[in-house]
Write an enzyme that holds these catalytic residues in place. Structure first.
Site, PDB file in Angstrom:
ATOM      1  N   LYS A 152      31.255  39.328  42.699  1.00 44.91           N
ATOM      2  CA  LYS A 152      29.805  39.179  42.850  1.00 44.91           C
ATOM      3  C   LYS A 152      29.276  39.818  44.122  1.00 44.91           C
ATOM      4  O   LYS A 152      28.065  39.989  44.269  1.00 44.91           O
ATOM      5  CB  LYS A 152      29.412  37.698  42.790  1.00 44.91           C
ATOM      6  CG  LYS A 152      29.887  36.979  41.538  1.00 44.91           C
ATOM      7  CD  LYS A 152      29.554  37.749  40.272  1.00 44.91           C
ATOM      8  CE  LYS A 152      30.239  37.149  39.058  1.00 44.91           C
ATOM      9  NZ  LYS A 152      31.709  37.236  39.078  1.00 44.91           N
ATOM     10  N   CYS A 176      40.673  39.577  47.910  1.00 44.86           N
ATOM     11  CA  CYS A 176      39.681  40.623  47.639  1.00 44.86           C
ATOM     12  C   CYS A 176      38.899  40.987  48.894  1.00 44.86           C
ATOM     13  O   CYS A 176      38.450  42.125  49.052  1.00 44.86           O
ATOM     14  CB  CYS A 176      38.706  40.159  46.559  1.00 44.86           C
ATOM     15  SG  CYS A 176      39.466  39.672  45.001  1.00 44.86           S
ATOM     16  N   SER A 185      35.845  37.104  32.288  1.00 39.67           N
ATOM     17  CA  SER A 185      36.356  37.902  33.392  1.00 39.67           C
ATOM     18  C   SER A 185      36.529  39.338  32.931  1.00 39.67           C
ATOM     19  O   SER A 185      36.716  39.610  31.743  1.00 39.67           O
ATOM     20  CB  SER A 185      37.707  37.338  33.845  1.00 39.67           C
ATOM     21  OG  SER A 185      38.408  38.275  34.620  1.00 39.67           O
TER      22      SER A 185
END
Length: 567
Positions: A132, A57, A480
């Site tokens: 986050k 990511c 999730s």
């Protein structure tokens, strides 16, 4: 709102450390890094980069950061690059490491706030990828309220195997299929190897893509940027344009709180509903609104859910990935449909200085006929939004259910109670959970976990075993963005503080009814009162370090699990 016509000093903040005789030592530090005397009249702009080789990511963020730095210099600013941490949800999932995920949201927000304010920066570009990074960065932007923009790292491209598109959730669900004997070892291993072909955030409308789409709708990211793939050249071009736009915002004095208003948050949540976004968006927008000092409650999500249909067919419950949405017209196309239907506030200003209506002016009024990702409002996937706020004697403060894609959004069955995700996962993998059961996973809330782990491993295992719609799951933890099924999370108050979920016993009858917005423990009030009297609070799982601090400070999930609510 800040006056866009005012002749503001573009070094309004940084001159506190660069101007005057007393700041000679400060300037000396800058000279050591190659600054020239003429640079001290330019704005100091932070570049908060979450680049990391911890997770795909974030592994592609460095080129974006380099591009932003170069573009800021060209636009007449002094870029100041600094790092922020990240935690990989996908790698930490199902382990104790996942307890640090939500905690990292606060750490990221705190770290950016610390650098921006500690160095008197005049503006900041936040570059993030994993889940986050998104709310943590936005919380910092509205806390500091210096001109800022969010640059999303971009989505991953799909993997492929036997003619099928893959993503990380394919692997989680393959675990359940494999343990149920529905997938042979060779295919299982190939799915594992091929699901993630490069850098970028998880590819469905999971948490990172949900939040990036919401930030575009919020007005804090550039149009079309939220659905671009990390590895595509247009992502670099968008990053450079973001830097140029920010410098203009600094000149105009346009600040995040001019943009992140209640109406803008309503726009963002409307897009979350329309795109079938993650349950985590509820938690994160409560936290963002709190940081921006915008009145916002869990019930505001429900009000928007009832008026905004789901019109984008995205995984996990749908068919398509973020790259498909981008090719179909991206978030601007979705927003144009909502605006035309009166479901967006077109007057809200964006970081570009233009309003939402102005940004969308040239977007087609209808989606292209040659794509199946974006529906019209007259032909939605679901007539109402998918993130429902449920209440009942099991969750008097409210909880969140994702109800899209379910054939029967109601179940009443015997509780199968576990005091941790690990215990529940053991039972699921041992095939001890059967059709009609309601799995209750508790002591996984913000304080009790601590850290409110995501229950992706158990929910995906249930889906893989063919039980996704015939078994309910209730937890004071989270889910999730890749989760789907008969699941209810964020149950508040949580078990650790004596919430009713702590009183459930194995075999109790429990009802989840999304249509009635009900989550109910079918046990009499007198019996529940006896159980409450017998309940004793557990000892904290952590007494030192960041998890202990988070457990001590965090609020209820119904308030966003923020750490500065009552300070």
């Amino acid at each position: 709102m800040s006056d866009p016509t005012r002749p503001a000093r573009i070094d309004e903040r940084s001159r506190n450390v660069t101007e005057g005789v007393m700041r000679a030592p400060n300037r000396s530090m800058y000279y050591a890094m190659g600054y020239r005397e003429t640079d001290f009249s330019k704005p100091m702009v932070g570049v908060a980069s979450a680049h990391s080789t911890i997770t795909p990511c974030n592994s592609g963020l460095q080129p974006l950061a380099d591009t932003v730095v170069a573009a800021l210099k060209e636009a007449g600013a002094n870029p100041q690059l600094f790092g922020t941490p990240t935690v990989s949800d996908g790698i930490g999932m199902g382990t104790e490491g996942m307890k640090y995920s939500l905690v990292s949201r606060e750490v990221i927000a705190d770290s950016i706030e610390t650098c921006v304010n500690g160095l008197w920066q005049d503006g900041v570009v936040v570059i993030g990828g994993c889940d986050k990074n998104m709310p943590g960065g936005m919380m910092a932007l509205v806390r500091t309220n210096v001109p800022g923009i969010y640059v999303y790292g971009g989505t991953i491209k799909p993997g492929h195997y036997q003619g099928r598109d893959l993503n990380i959730i394919s692997v989680f669900e393959a675990v359940g299929e494999f343990t149920a004997g529905r997938l042979d070892p060779v295919d299982f291993k190939e799915i594992e190897k091929r699901a993630c072909p490069g850098s970028g955030s998880c590819g469905g409308m999971y948490t990172a893509n949900t939040m990036s789409a919401a930030f575009e709708a919020l007005g804090m990211s550039l149009p079309y940027s939220s659905t671009m793939a990390n590895e595509d050249a247009e992502k670099l071009a968008s990053a450079a344009e973001s830097a140029r736009v920010l410098v203009e915002a600094i000149k105009r004095g346009l600040r995040p709180r001019d943009i992140v208003t209640r109406e803008a948050i309503e726009n963002a949540v409307s897009v979350i509903m329309a795109t079938g976004g993650s349950t985590n968006a509820v938690l994160h927008f409560l936290a963002i609104a709190h940081a921006a000092e915008v009145p916002w409650t869990i019930d505001d999500f429900e009000c928007i859910r009832r008026r905004v249909p789901v019109i984008v067919d995205m995984k996990p419950s749908g068919h398509y990935l973020a790259t498909d949405l981008h090719q179909a017209g991206g978030i601007p196309q979705v927003m144009k449909l909502l605006l035309e239907a009166g479901l967006l506030h077109g007057e809200c200003v964006t970081i570009t200085g233009r309003t939402i209506a102005e940004v969308l002016e040239n977007v087609p009024a209808a989606p292209r006929a040659d794509q199946g990702v974006i529906r019209t409002l007259s032909d939605p996937l679901y007539a109402e939004g998918h993130l429902a706020i449920l209440r009942g004697n099991l969750s008097p403060e409210g909880c969140v259910a994702k109800i899209s894609g379910l054939k029967n959004p109601a179940i009443t069955g015997p509780a199968r109670v576990f005091d941790s995700e690990d215990d529940a996962m053991g039972a699921i993998m041992a095939r001890r959970i059967v059709e009609g059961d309601v799995v209750v996973i508790r002591y996984e809330g913000p304080k009790g976990g601590p850290g409110m782990r995501e229950m992706l491993a158990p929910t995906s295992a249930l889906v893989g075993q063919g039980l996704g719609e015939s078994v309910g799951l209730i937890t004071d933890g989270r889910f999730s963005g890749g989760t789907w099924g008969m699941v209810v999370g964020h149950v508040s108050p949580e078990a650790f503080v004596g919430g009713p979920i702590a009183l459930v016993r194995d075999g109790d009858s429990v009802t989840i009814d999304a249509h009635r917005q009900l989550v109910q423990l079918n046990v009499g009030d007198e019996e529940l009162a006896r159980r409450a009297a017998d309940w004793t609070p557990p000892s904290p799982r952590y007494t030192r370090g960041v998890l202990a601090k988070f457990a001590k400070l965090t609020s209820s999930a119904s308030k966003g699990a923020v750490t500065d609510l009552d300070l």
